[in-house]
Design a protein around this motif. Structure first.
Motif, PDB file in Angstrom:
ATOM      1  N   UNK A 126       8.139   5.112  22.331  1.00  0.00           N
ATOM      2  CA  UNK A 126       9.290   4.648  22.023  1.00  0.00           C
ATOM      3  C   UNK A 126      10.162   4.707  21.032  1.00  0.00           C
ATOM      4  N   UNK A 127       8.442   4.475  19.643  1.00  0.00           N
ATOM      5  CA  UNK A 127       8.977   4.508  18.351  1.00  0.00           C
ATOM      6  C   UNK A 127       9.141   6.428  18.331  1.00  0.00           C
ATOM      7  N   UNK A 128       8.234   6.926  18.885  1.00  0.00           N
ATOM      8  CA  UNK A 128       8.966   8.708  18.848  1.00  0.00           C
ATOM      9  C   UNK A 128      10.060   8.955  19.249  1.00  0.00           C
ATOM     10  N   UNK A 129      10.774   8.565  20.268  1.00  0.00           N
ATOM     11  CA  UNK A 129      11.644   9.127  20.931  1.00  0.00           C
ATOM     12  C   UNK A 129      13.049   8.572  19.423  1.00  0.00           C
ATOM     13  N   UNK A 130      12.541   7.428  18.856  1.00  0.00           N
ATOM     14  CA  UNK A 130      13.428   6.388  17.511  1.00  0.00           C
ATOM     15  C   UNK A 130      13.284   7.598  16.372  1.00  0.00           C
ATOM     16  N   UNK A 131      11.926   8.439  15.796  1.00  0.00           N
ATOM     17  CA  UNK A 131      11.977   8.982  15.262  1.00  0.00           C
ATOM     18  C   UNK A 131      12.811  10.247  15.318  1.00  0.00           C
ATOM     19  N   UNK A 132      12.828  11.157  16.519  1.00  0.00           N
ATOM     20  CA  UNK A 132      13.780  12.018  16.940  1.00  0.00           C
ATOM     21  C   UNK A 132      14.918  12.135  17.086  1.00  0.00           C
ATOM     22  N   UNK A 133      15.436  11.098  17.669  1.00  0.00           N
ATOM     23  CA  UNK A 133      16.815  10.459  17.209  1.00  0.00           C
ATOM     24  C   UNK A 133      17.316  10.268  15.747  1.00  0.00           C
ATOM     25  N   UNK A 134      16.385   9.297  14.959  1.00  0.00           N
ATOM     26  CA  UNK A 134      16.706   9.117  13.403  1.00  0.00           C
ATOM     27  C   UNK A 134      16.795  10.705  13.134  1.00  0.00           C
ATOM     28  N   UNK A 135      15.703  11.771  13.324  1.00  0.00           N
ATOM     29  CA  UNK A 135      16.287  12.846  12.538  1.00  0.00           C
ATOM     30  C   UNK A 135      17.281  13.852  13.160  1.00  0.00           C
ATOM     31  N   UNK A 136      17.759  13.402  14.369  1.00  0.00           N
ATOM     32  CA  UNK A 136      19.180  14.013  14.335  1.00  0.00           C
ATOM     33  C   UNK A 136      20.638  13.659  13.949  1.00  0.00           C
ATOM     34  N   UNK A 137      20.175  12.258  13.647  1.00  0.00           N
ATOM     35  CA  UNK A 137      21.113  11.742  13.319  1.00  0.00           C
ATOM     36  C   UNK A 137      21.229  11.905  11.569  1.00  0.00           C
ATOM     37  N   UNK A 138      20.388  11.532  11.306  1.00  0.00           N
ATOM     38  CA  UNK A 138      20.230  12.624   9.794  1.00  0.00           C
ATOM     39  C   UNK A 138      20.456  13.653   9.197  1.00  0.00           C
ATOM     40  N   UNK A 139      20.337  14.716  10.268  1.00  0.00           N
ATOM     41  CA  UNK A 139      21.162  16.326   9.842  1.00  0.00           C
ATOM     42  C   UNK A 139      23.115  15.893  10.340  1.00  0.00           C
ATOM     43  N   UNK A 140      23.404  14.774  11.082  1.00  0.00           N
ATOM     44  CA  UNK A 140      24.363  14.884  10.897  1.00  0.00           C
ATOM     45  C   UNK A 140      25.561  13.969   9.768  1.00  0.00           C
ATOM     46  N   UNK A 141      24.230  12.949   9.279  1.00  0.00           N
ATOM     47  CA  UNK A 141      24.708  12.380   8.028  1.00  0.00           C
ATOM     48  C   UNK A 141      25.158  13.011   6.618  1.00  0.00           C
ATOM     49  N   UNK A 142      24.150  14.034   6.720  1.00  0.00           N
ATOM     50  CA  UNK A 142      23.967  14.574   5.556  1.00  0.00           C
ATOM     51  C   UNK A 142      25.123  15.618   5.812  1.00  0.00           C
ATOM     52  N   UNK A 143      26.285  16.387   6.517  1.00  0.00           N
ATOM     53  CA  UNK A 143      27.530  16.960   7.383  1.00  0.00           C
ATOM     54  C   UNK A 143      27.979  16.288   6.668  1.00  0.00           C
ATOM     55  N   UNK A 144      28.153  14.979   6.951  1.00  0.00           N
ATOM     56  CA  UNK A 144      29.230  14.348   6.768  1.00  0.00           C
ATOM     57  C   UNK A 144      29.387  13.649   4.871  1.00  0.00           C
ATOM     58  N   UNK A 145      28.043  13.640   4.425  1.00  0.00           N
ATOM     59  CA  UNK A 145      28.175  13.029   3.537  1.00  0.00           C
ATOM     60  C   UNK A 145      28.343  14.718   2.292  1.00  0.00           C
ATOM     61  N   UNK A 146      27.731  15.843   2.677  1.00  0.00           N
ATOM     62  CA  UNK A 146      27.747  16.941   1.819  1.00  0.00           C
ATOM     63  C   UNK A 146      28.929  18.430   2.300  1.00  0.00           C
ATOM     64  N   UNK A 147      29.872  18.505   3.175  1.00  0.00           N
ATOM     65  CA  UNK A 147      30.157  19.196   4.250  1.00  0.00           C
ATOM     66  C   UNK A 147      31.232  19.146   4.627  1.00  0.00           C
ATOM     67  N   UNK A 148      32.056  17.245   4.872  1.00  0.00           N
ATOM     68  CA  UNK A 148      32.507  17.196   5.537  1.00  0.00           C
ATOM     69  C   UNK A 148      32.964  17.415   6.953  1.00  0.00           C
TER      70      UNK A 148
END
Length: 360
Positions: A126-148
């Motif tokens: 469950x910890x690894x599953x959360x880590x994987x999901x958090x990484x995907x979410x981090x990519x989208x957050x980066x797109x929101x913060x810097x790329x519109x």
């Protein structure tokens, strides 16, 4: 946009000009496409990435994400992220347009990932599953913060997995003493475990130690680096956190032991690693010692817990302990609260006395 055919080998290429981030015009040439369609698609994707167009493919955006994020991270941190991205994320979203990925797509992806197993055929933790999901979410957050990008579909879909805190194990002083006696047949193992237990340092900090880090007149060891084995190479990095940079006061007996150990090392330079071993070696030695002595098996990192537990039992405050081990005091209070003796009764008695005094 235009693509051109190479008359010599029949392949296609694109050649065009674009404006870079400095506002300067640059020329780009890319060869080796099998078809005109592939050549034009590559040019279109390249230009969208340069223009930070959120209609680019997810794969193209991940390349931008790497370019933006990788220089800010330690190599081992980036390699962990990269492994998750390459194995658990890109295979599912590679060709999708970044702007068209929906929360429903993320839910479908989560269900796929939950069905995967590890190298032993067991479900992913469950910890690894959360880590994987958090990484995907981090990519989208980066797109929101810097790329519109307007919405994070991973956030809308909700998390996957939970953080599972491992049971905190530690040795008493008696258990460690019994274990350490079994290590005396190998000096490098004995002295390594002495440093881990009596100073509470991390594995990476131990394996990066050099003679220059010790000041035996002041009875101190300076922690300012960490050792990692990355891509089959020895890598020395900064410590885990800024707080990890610290000077630890060593007990006299440990100073004597380490001085004896350094005298046994042949040709050691001031900047040479005094424990030229690996984390795998330490784990093997831990298993050997536990098997020979019957002491319960704990992780190498649990020796750090053991040191903190020992200091708490000796009556030291969370603040003093945190300074020694390179933690924030709030972390010590939160993680080891159950080990601190409760003073609730004493508090109540003093409040009662205060009230009685004022009443009198």
């Amino acid at each position: 946009m235009a693509a051109f055919k190479n008359k010599d080998n029949g392949s296609w290429y694109v050649q065009f000009r674009y404006t870079d981030w400095k506002g300067e015009r640059q020329q780009k040439l890319k060869r080796g496409f099998a078809t005109k369609k592939e050549a034009l698609a590559w040019e279109r994707e390249f230009l969208m990435a340069k223009q930070a167009d959120i209609n680019m493919t997810f794969e193209s955006f991940v390349s931008l994400y790497e370019k933006d994020v990788k220089p800010k991270l330690k190599l081992n941190t980036w390699l962990t992220k990269e492994s998750i991205i390459q194995k658990k994320i890109l295979p599912y979203f590679r060709k999708r347009k970044l702007s068209e990925i929906t929360a429903k797509d993320i839910i479908d992806w989560q269900n796929e990932i939950r069905n995967l197993t590890d190298c032993h055929g067991k479900p992913l933790s469950k910890t690894y599953l959360k880590t994987v999901h958090n990484q995907l979410s981090a990519i989208f957050n980066h797109a929101i913060r810097y790329y519109g990008l307007q919405v994070n579909p991973a956030q809308r879909a909700g998390n996957m997995g939970t953080e599972e805190r491992r049971e905190m194990l530690f040795w008493t002083r008696e258990e460690y003493t019994k274990f350490s006696e079994a290590m005396m047949d190998k000096p490098i193992s004995f002295y390594a475990f002495e440093m881990l237990y009596w100073c509470g340092i991390r594995e990476g900090e131990l394996l990066a130690l050099t003679p220059a880090d010790f000041d035996f007149e002041k009875h101190t060891v300076t922690i300012n680096k960490s050792y990692q084995r990355l891509n089959k190479q020895d890598v020395i990095t900064t410590p885990k956190t800024p707080k990890s940079n610290r000077v630890i006061q060593m007990p006299q007996f440990l100073c004597d032991e380490i001085q004896d150990y350094l005298k046994q090392l042949y040709g050691v330079e001031p900047d040479s690693r005094i424990f030229p071993i690996t984390k795998h070696y330490l784990r093997r030695e831990m298993e050997r010692g536990c098997k020979d002595t019957g002491v319960k098996r704990i992780r190498i990192h649990d020796l750090r817990h053991s040191h903190i537990s020992l200091l708490i039992d000796m009556g030291f405050t969370a603040l003093a302990i945190a300074e020694r081990v390179g933690h924030e005091s709030i972390d010590i209070t939160y993680r080891y609260a159950h080990l601190f003796p409760t003073r609730q009764v004493e508090m109540a008695d003093k409040l009662d006395s205060l009230k009685t005094e004022k009443g009198a």
